[in-house]
Design a protein around this motif. Structure first.
Motif, short mmCIF file in Angstrom:
data_model
loop_
_atom_site.label_atom_id
_atom_site.label_comp_id
_atom_site.label_asym_id
_atom_site.label_seq_id
_atom_site.Cartn_x
_atom_site.Cartn_y
_atom_site.Cartn_z
N LYS A 39 0.82 -1.22 0.00
CA LYS A 39 0.00 0.00 0.00
C LYS A 39 0.86 1.27 0.00
O LYS A 39 0.33 2.37 -0.18
CB LYS A 39 -0.90 0.02 1.24
N ASN A 40 2.15 1.12 0.26
CA ASN A 40 3.06 2.26 0.47
C ASN A 40 2.76 3.00 1.77
O ASN A 40 3.22 4.11 1.98
CB ASN A 40 3.08 3.24 -0.70
N TRP A 41 1.94 2.38 2.63
CA TRP A 41 1.84 2.84 4.00
C TRP A 41 1.54 1.62 4.88
O TRP A 41 1.00 0.62 4.42
CB TRP A 41 0.75 3.90 4.19
N GLN A 42 1.93 1.73 6.14
CA GLN A 42 1.63 0.70 7.12
C GLN A 42 0.56 1.23 8.06
O GLN A 42 0.69 2.33 8.60
CB GLN A 42 2.90 0.35 7.92
N THR A 43 -0.51 0.47 8.25
CA THR A 43 -1.53 0.88 9.20
C THR A 43 -1.04 0.56 10.60
O THR A 43 -0.83 -0.61 10.95
CB THR A 43 -2.88 0.20 8.91
N SER A 44 -0.85 1.61 11.39
CA SER A 44 -0.26 1.48 12.71
C SER A 44 -1.00 2.43 13.66
O SER A 44 -2.13 2.85 13.36
CB SER A 44 1.24 1.83 12.63
N GLN A 45 -0.41 2.76 14.79
CA GLN A 45 -0.97 3.77 15.70
C GLN A 45 0.14 4.75 16.04
O GLN A 45 1.29 4.35 16.25
CB GLN A 45 -1.51 3.12 16.98
N TYR A 46 -0.21 6.02 16.11
CA TYR A 46 0.82 7.04 16.34
C TYR A 46 0.57 7.79 17.65
O TYR A 46 1.10 7.43 18.70
CB TYR A 46 0.87 8.00 15.15
N ASP A 47 -0.29 8.80 17.65
CA ASP A 47 -0.42 9.66 18.82
C ASP A 47 -1.42 9.15 19.85
O ASP A 47 -1.39 9.58 21.01
CB ASP A 47 -0.80 11.09 18.41
N LEU A 48 -2.30 8.23 19.46
CA LEU A 48 -3.27 7.68 20.41
C LEU A 48 -3.21 6.16 20.38
O LEU A 48 -4.06 5.48 19.79
CB LEU A 48 -4.69 8.16 20.07
N PRO A 49 -2.17 5.56 21.02
CA PRO A 49 -2.04 4.10 21.03
C PRO A 49 -3.02 3.45 21.99
O PRO A 49 -3.63 4.14 22.83
CB PRO A 49 -0.60 3.90 21.52
N ILE A 50 -3.16 2.16 21.92
CA ILE A 50 -4.10 1.44 22.78
C ILE A 50 -3.65 1.42 24.24
O ILE A 50 -4.46 1.44 25.16
CB ILE A 50 -4.34 0.00 22.27
N ALA A 51 -2.31 1.42 24.48
CA ALA A 51 -1.81 1.33 25.86
C ALA A 51 -0.50 2.10 25.99
O ALA A 51 0.29 2.18 25.04
CB ALA A 51 -1.58 -0.13 26.25
N GLU A 52 -0.26 2.68 27.16
CA GLU A 52 0.99 3.43 27.37
C GLU A 52 1.32 3.54 28.86
O GLU A 52 0.51 3.21 29.73
CB GLU A 52 0.90 4.82 26.72
N HIS A 53 2.55 4.00 29.12
CA HIS A 53 3.04 4.27 30.48
C HIS A 53 3.01 3.03 31.37
O HIS A 53 2.50 3.07 32.49
CB HIS A 53 2.23 5.40 31.13
N GLY A 54 3.60 1.95 30.89
CA GLY A 54 3.66 0.72 31.69
C GLY A 54 5.05 0.46 32.23
O GLY A 54 5.94 1.32 32.16
N TRP A 55 5.25 -0.74 32.77
CA TRP A 55 6.57 -1.14 33.27
C TRP A 55 6.61 -2.63 33.53
O TRP A 55 5.58 -3.28 33.73
CB TRP A 55 6.94 -0.39 34.57
N VAL A 56 7.83 -3.19 33.48
CA VAL A 56 8.06 -4.56 33.93
C VAL A 56 9.32 -4.56 34.79
O VAL A 56 10.22 -3.73 34.59
CB VAL A 56 8.22 -5.58 32.77
N ASP A 57 9.38 -5.47 35.73
CA ASP A 57 10.56 -5.62 36.58
C ASP A 57 11.40 -6.76 36.07
O ASP A 57 10.87 -7.82 35.69
CB ASP A 57 10.16 -5.88 38.03
N ILE A 58 12.72 -6.57 36.05
CA ILE A 58 13.64 -7.63 35.64
C ILE A 58 14.64 -7.87 36.76
O ILE A 58 14.82 -7.04 37.64
CB ILE A 58 14.37 -7.29 34.31
N ASP A 59 15.29 -9.03 36.71
CA ASP A 59 16.27 -9.42 37.73
C ASP A 59 17.56 -9.78 37.00
O ASP A 59 17.60 -10.75 36.25
CB ASP A 59 15.73 -10.63 38.51
#
Length: 480
Positions: A88-108
């Motif tokens: 299509k010469n473009w990829q359908t994605s999300q830019y300024d309003l994504p489904i989820a944001e500001h998360g975190w995971v803990d690693i060891d």
């Protein structure tokens, strides 16, 4: 000058839906080239996409499992660029309003816990696949295009630049993989491209806060490749800076055969993609009730499961970490313990003999010839004193190719442990009589010499004597 690496990952996770994100084409891996395609995913004029509801559900669950805020209103955008694998010469994605944001995971890492922040998780369609005539795009004369993968649903999981070594990046990606497997949204088969990472690496003088110029390495799909590529890029950028040069912001490719990164193109910025709202798709509106419904459907996640194994069964942090590294292994362990098997013995057998046998045969724990129920039954035979730990190794080896219950195998093979003191006593007396040197060494103060005598008794009984009884009887006779 000493430099500190700063690393961020953009992990692309292929979702395990049966159909693509905006059409009804199949997503199965390994089909003949260009057979899982239709006018929608080929971007032919006049077609209209529709959103696969399952993709939205999986994206929300992934966001919840990584402590993200789920946006009640999000939308799709067109990311415009030209490449042969993008029809299509473009990829359908999300830019300024994504489904989820500001998360975190803990690693060891090396016994130290660290939090890696997530900038965002967004939905997008995958591009097609270039099939190169050579090993990489850099040494190929021709490249064919397979559009089967075009439109396969992806989550892009974007971290903050919170990692400072290849090892931290590896552990973080392993954690994301485990979470996606636990919540059952992806197969995470890296060899099939289900999970791959774009890696951003920059250097800055140690002790400073300002970020250096970064490079991005595309589509790394193995943990070894991730570590090797990051370590190489750190060394390369260090050499450039120490020679008085400047790191160029660019996209590079990792060549695993040569163990080096190679320049592909200068790095684009967001404005280069000319993002625009996708006019053919409505926004995604998600109610709090729906979000809470998906939250309730989440299984026990790796960190919670690890804490439970430590609390309920007294396992070490290391053992619990290994046993919860995949959902399949964690469920196998719980199933073994549910038979009544000793939790610590179960952990030792899973991380020892079972892991070794699976590795030698190259199979996953889900396909183990020894299921959790039979392993639990065998461990109970050890705890009851029916067989010794040494004999158990023979029983386990037999169980690998013999579907019988462990108790039947023990009886059929005559492997029941000898616990009759009179039967053991005769062998002990004979061993003492034939091993004068070891006896004298023990009586002379070398208490370790009893080990040689125990070994002789076990050999004479073909490993069937109860080793605790043998030790006790030898000590009584030698000290008497």
């Amino acid at each position: 000058m000493k430099y500190e690496p700063v690393i961020g990952l953009e992990i692309h996770c292929e979702l395990k839906t049966k159909t693509k994100i905006f059409c009804g084409c199949a997503t199965g891996f390994g089909a003949e080239q260009n057979t899982h395609v239709c006018p929608v995913c080929l971007g032919l004029p006049g077609v209209l996409p529709t959103v696969n509801k399952r993709v939205v559900e999986f994206a929300i669950k992934a966001g919840l499992a990584t402590n993200c805020h789920i946006n009640g209103y999000s939308k799709f955008d067109r990311k415009n660029y030209y490449y042969p694998d993008l029809p299509k010469n473009w990829q359908t994605s999300q830019y300024d309003l994504p489904i989820a944001e500001h998360g975190w995971v803990d690693i060891d890492v090396d016994g130290e816990k660290k939090r890696v922040r997530l900038t965002r998780i967004h939905m997008e369609e995958d591009a097609g696949k270039l099939v190169h005539s050579g090993t990489t795009i850099k040494d190929s004369i021709t490249s064919d295009v397979d559009y089967n993968r075009t439109g396969v649903p992806l989550l892009e999981i974007v971290s903050e630049p919170d990692m400072h070594s290849a090892e931290e990046a590896r552990v973080y990606m392993e954690k994301i993989k485990a979470i996606m497997e636990y919540i059952d949204v992806s197969n995470c088969k890296m060899e099939e491209g289900n999970l791959r990472a774009d890696v951003n690496v920059s250097l800055r003088p140690a002790g400073t806060k300002e970020l250096g110029t970064r490079t991005e390495m595309k589509n790394i799909n193995s943990f070894k490749g991730l570590v090797d590529a990051i370590d190489y890029e750190i060394d390369r950028q260090t050499d450039v800076l120490e020679d008085g040069g400047h790191v160029v912001q660019e996209t590079r490719t990792w060549d695993p055969a040569r163990g080096i990164t190679l320049s592909m193109r200068s790095k684009e910025n967001a404005h280069d993609y000319r993002y625009m709202p996708e006019p053919d798709l409505p926004p995604i509106v998600t109610s709090e009730e729906t979000i809470e419904k998906y939250r309730r459907e989440l299984p026990e996640l790796p960190d919670a499961r690890r804490a439970r194994l430590e609390k309920d069964y007294g396992l070490s942090d290391y053992d619990a970490g290994i046993l919860t590294s995949t959902r399949a292994m964690a469920e196998y362990y719980d199933a073994v313990v549910s038979t009544g098997a000793d939790p610590k013995l179960a952990a030792n057998w899973m991380m020892g003999d079972l892991a070794k046998a699976l590795n030698e045969d190259g199979i996953e724990i889900q396909k183990s010839p020894v299921d959790a129920k039979r392993l639990g039954e065998m461990i109970q035979l050890i705890s009851k004193g029916t067989i010794s730990g040494k004999i158990a190794k023979k029983v386990f080896k037999e169980m690998w190719t013999n579907p019988d219950a462990p108790e039947k195998i023990v009886k059929d093979k005559g492997l029941v442990q000898i616990t009759d003191t009179s039967a053991i006593e005769g062998v002990v007396d004979e061993v003492i009589a034939k091993n004068e040197k070891a006896v004298n060494d023990y009586k002379g103060g070398n208490k370790k010499a009893i080990g040689a005598l125990v070994g002789q008794v076990m050999k004479a009984t073909k490993g069937k004597a109860n080793p605790q009884m043998v030790n006790k009887m030898l000590a009584q006779k030698l000290n008497g």
